[in-house]
Design a protein around this motif. Structure first.
Motif, PDB file in Angstrom:
ATOM      1  N   UNK A 107      -2.814   3.718  20.764  1.00  0.00           N
ATOM      2  CA  UNK A 107      -3.522   4.026  19.521  1.00  0.00           C
ATOM      3  C   UNK A 107      -4.218   2.788  18.969  1.00  0.00           C
ATOM      4  N   UNK A 108      -5.054   2.990  18.003  1.00  0.00           N
ATOM      5  CA  UNK A 108      -5.850   1.910  17.414  1.00  0.00           C
ATOM      6  C   UNK A 108      -5.133   1.148  16.305  1.00  0.00           C
ATOM      7  N   UNK A 109      -3.993   1.654  15.829  1.00  0.00           N
ATOM      8  CA  UNK A 109      -3.272   1.017  14.734  1.00  0.00           C
ATOM      9  C   UNK A 109      -2.687  -0.321  15.165  1.00  0.00           C
ATOM     10  N   UNK A 110      -2.503  -1.213  14.192  1.00  0.00           N
ATOM     11  CA  UNK A 110      -1.802  -2.462  14.491  1.00  0.00           C
ATOM     12  C   UNK A 110      -0.310  -2.151  14.667  1.00  0.00           C
ATOM     13  N   UNK A 111       0.399  -3.044  15.318  1.00  0.00           N
ATOM     14  CA  UNK A 111       1.834  -2.840  15.499  1.00  0.00           C
ATOM     15  C   UNK A 111       2.539  -2.804  14.145  1.00  0.00           C
ATOM     16  N   UNK A 112       2.122  -3.666  13.227  1.00  0.00           N
ATOM     17  CA  UNK A 112       2.715  -3.659  11.890  1.00  0.00           C
ATOM     18  C   UNK A 112       2.515  -2.329  11.184  1.00  0.00           C
ATOM     19  N   UNK A 113       1.321  -1.734  11.358  1.00  0.00           N
ATOM     20  CA  UNK A 113       1.055  -0.425  10.741  1.00  0.00           C
ATOM     21  C   UNK A 113       1.939   0.661  11.352  1.00  0.00           C
ATOM     22  N   UNK A 114       2.154   0.610  12.658  1.00  0.00           N
ATOM     23  CA  UNK A 114       2.992   1.616  13.312  1.00  0.00           C
ATOM     24  C   UNK A 114       4.439   1.481  12.831  1.00  0.00           C
ATOM     25  N   UNK A 115       4.945   0.263  12.784  1.00  0.00           N
ATOM     26  CA  UNK A 115       6.322   0.030  12.324  1.00  0.00           C
ATOM     27  C   UNK A 115       6.473   0.512  10.877  1.00  0.00           C
ATOM     28  N   UNK A 116       5.509   0.184  10.028  1.00  0.00           N
ATOM     29  CA  UNK A 116       5.554   0.625   8.635  1.00  0.00           C
ATOM     30  C   UNK A 116       5.531   2.142   8.548  1.00  0.00           C
ATOM     31  N   UNK A 117       4.662   2.772   9.333  1.00  0.00           N
ATOM     32  CA  UNK A 117       4.557   4.235   9.308  1.00  0.00           C
ATOM     33  C   UNK A 117       5.884   4.889   9.700  1.00  0.00           C
ATOM     34  N   UNK A 118       6.487   4.426  10.775  1.00  0.00           N
ATOM     35  CA  UNK A 118       7.745   5.027  11.231  1.00  0.00           C
ATOM     36  C   UNK A 118       8.843   4.786  10.198  1.00  0.00           C
ATOM     37  N   UNK A 119       8.917   3.589   9.655  1.00  0.00           N
ATOM     38  CA  UNK A 119       9.924   3.277   8.639  1.00  0.00           C
ATOM     39  C   UNK A 119       9.767   4.183   7.419  1.00  0.00           C
ATOM     40  N   UNK A 120       8.544   4.287   6.899  1.00  0.00           N
ATOM     41  CA  UNK A 120       8.309   5.119   5.720  1.00  0.00           C
ATOM     42  C   UNK A 120       8.599   6.583   6.022  1.00  0.00           C
ATOM     43  N   UNK A 121       8.215   7.040   7.213  1.00  0.00           N
ATOM     44  CA  UNK A 121       8.466   8.430   7.591  1.00  0.00           C
ATOM     45  C   UNK A 121       9.970   8.712   7.614  1.00  0.00           C
ATOM     46  N   UNK A 122      10.747   7.797   8.171  1.00  0.00           N
ATOM     47  CA  UNK A 122      12.190   8.006   8.239  1.00  0.00           C
ATOM     48  C   UNK A 122      12.833   7.911   6.850  1.00  0.00           C
ATOM     49  N   UNK A 123      12.352   6.991   6.008  1.00  0.00           N
ATOM     50  CA  UNK A 123      12.842   6.940   4.625  1.00  0.00           C
ATOM     51  C   UNK A 123      12.482   8.232   3.914  1.00  0.00           C
ATOM     52  N   UNK A 124      11.311   8.767   4.243  1.00  0.00           N
ATOM     53  CA  UNK A 124      10.892  10.040   3.651  1.00  0.00           C
ATOM     54  C   UNK A 124      11.899  11.142   3.906  1.00  0.00           C
ATOM     55  N   UNK A 125      12.528  11.146   5.082  1.00  0.00           N
ATOM     56  CA  UNK A 125      13.582  12.124   5.365  1.00  0.00           C
ATOM     57  C   UNK A 125      14.759  11.915   4.413  1.00  0.00           C
ATOM     58  N   UNK A 126      15.060  10.665   4.117  1.00  0.00           N
ATOM     59  CA  UNK A 126      16.156  10.316   3.212  1.00  0.00           C
ATOM     60  C   UNK A 126      15.928  10.937   1.835  1.00  0.00           C
ATOM     61  N   UNK A 127      14.678  10.951   1.382  1.00  0.00           N
ATOM     62  CA  UNK A 127      14.349  11.447   0.056  1.00  0.00           C
ATOM     63  C   UNK A 127      13.784  12.856   0.046  1.00  0.00           C
ATOM     64  N   UNK A 128      13.499  13.429   1.211  1.00  0.00           N
ATOM     65  CA  UNK A 128      12.886  14.747   1.251  1.00  0.00           C
ATOM     66  C   UNK A 128      11.451  14.718   0.736  1.00  0.00           C
ATOM     67  N   UNK A 129      10.718  13.633   1.040  1.00  0.00           N
ATOM     68  CA  UNK A 129       9.348  13.460   0.552  1.00  0.00           C
ATOM     69  C   UNK A 129       8.344  14.292   1.333  1.00  0.00           C
ATOM     70  N   UNK A 130       7.241  14.588   0.673  1.00  0.00           N
ATOM     71  CA  UNK A 130       6.137  15.280   1.326  1.00  0.00           C
ATOM     72  C   UNK A 130       5.321  14.270   2.137  1.00  0.00           C
ATOM     73  N   UNK A 131       4.470  14.763   3.024  1.00  0.00           N
ATOM     74  CA  UNK A 131       3.579  13.890   3.790  1.00  0.00           C
ATOM     75  C   UNK A 131       2.681  13.078   2.855  1.00  0.00           C
ATOM     76  N   UNK A 132       2.214  13.705   1.783  1.00  0.00           N
ATOM     77  CA  UNK A 132       1.351  13.011   0.827  1.00  0.00           C
ATOM     78  C   UNK A 132       2.095  11.856   0.152  1.00  0.00           C
ATOM     79  N   UNK A 133       3.361  12.100  -0.225  1.00  0.00           N
ATOM     80  CA  UNK A 133       4.166  11.040  -0.833  1.00  0.00           C
ATOM     81  C   UNK A 133       4.352   9.877   0.140  1.00  0.00           C
ATOM     82  N   UNK A 134       4.601  10.200   1.405  1.00  0.00           N
ATOM     83  CA  UNK A 134       4.801   9.152   2.408  1.00  0.00           C
ATOM     84  C   UNK A 134       3.515   8.361   2.637  1.00  0.00           C
TER      85      UNK A 134
END
Length: 143
Positions: A107-134
């Protein structure tokens, strides 16, 4: 300088894939950039980086290959009524280094962006967040 104006070729010869510890440092840096009030709500959340998910996790998640999972939240999310109690293991987020590197390479994303995305997505499960919130949290971590 390289022909495309990027890094000099000799510089690329010195680079290697980030270690588990280096990727964990990336994840902790991304976590530190999330809004303070949000981090305070995360409580005793633990972030770990492993090369791959365990066989048990792969089976439980019905993954076809070890590269199918980039990260995983394990524990009881706030959406399910998690409260810190004596004797409870902390909630954990696992980031899987090799699948993340594989995704990054394609993909075209930087490695830092991918790590941040996965981290936020997994935290989103912790809080039950929507995609928009994430998405908003990712944007805040980028500032």
């Amino acid at each position: 300088m390289s022909a495309d104006g990027g890094r000099p070729a000799a510089e690329w010869l010195k680079l290697s894939a980030p270690t588990l510890a280096e990727m964990e440092a990336m994840a902790l840096d991304a976590y530190a950039r999330l809004p303070e009030a949000f981090r305070a709500m995360c409580g005793n959340l633990v972030v770990r980086v492993e090369d791959f998910p365990t066989d048990d996790v792969l089976e439980e998640m019905e993954a076809e290959t070890p590269f199918d999972l980039l990260g995983l939240f394990q524990g009881i999310g706030l959406a399910q009524g998690y409260e810190t109690a004596a004797g409870m293991l902390p909630n954990m987020i696992f980031l899987y280094r090799r699948p993340i590197l594989d995704y990054w390479a394609e993909h075209e994303d930087t490695l830092g962006d991918v790590v941040t995305h996965v981290l936020v997505h997994e935290i989103g499960h912790h809080f039950g967040l929507s995609d928009e919130d994430m998405e908003r949290l990712e944007e805040q971590a980028d500032t």
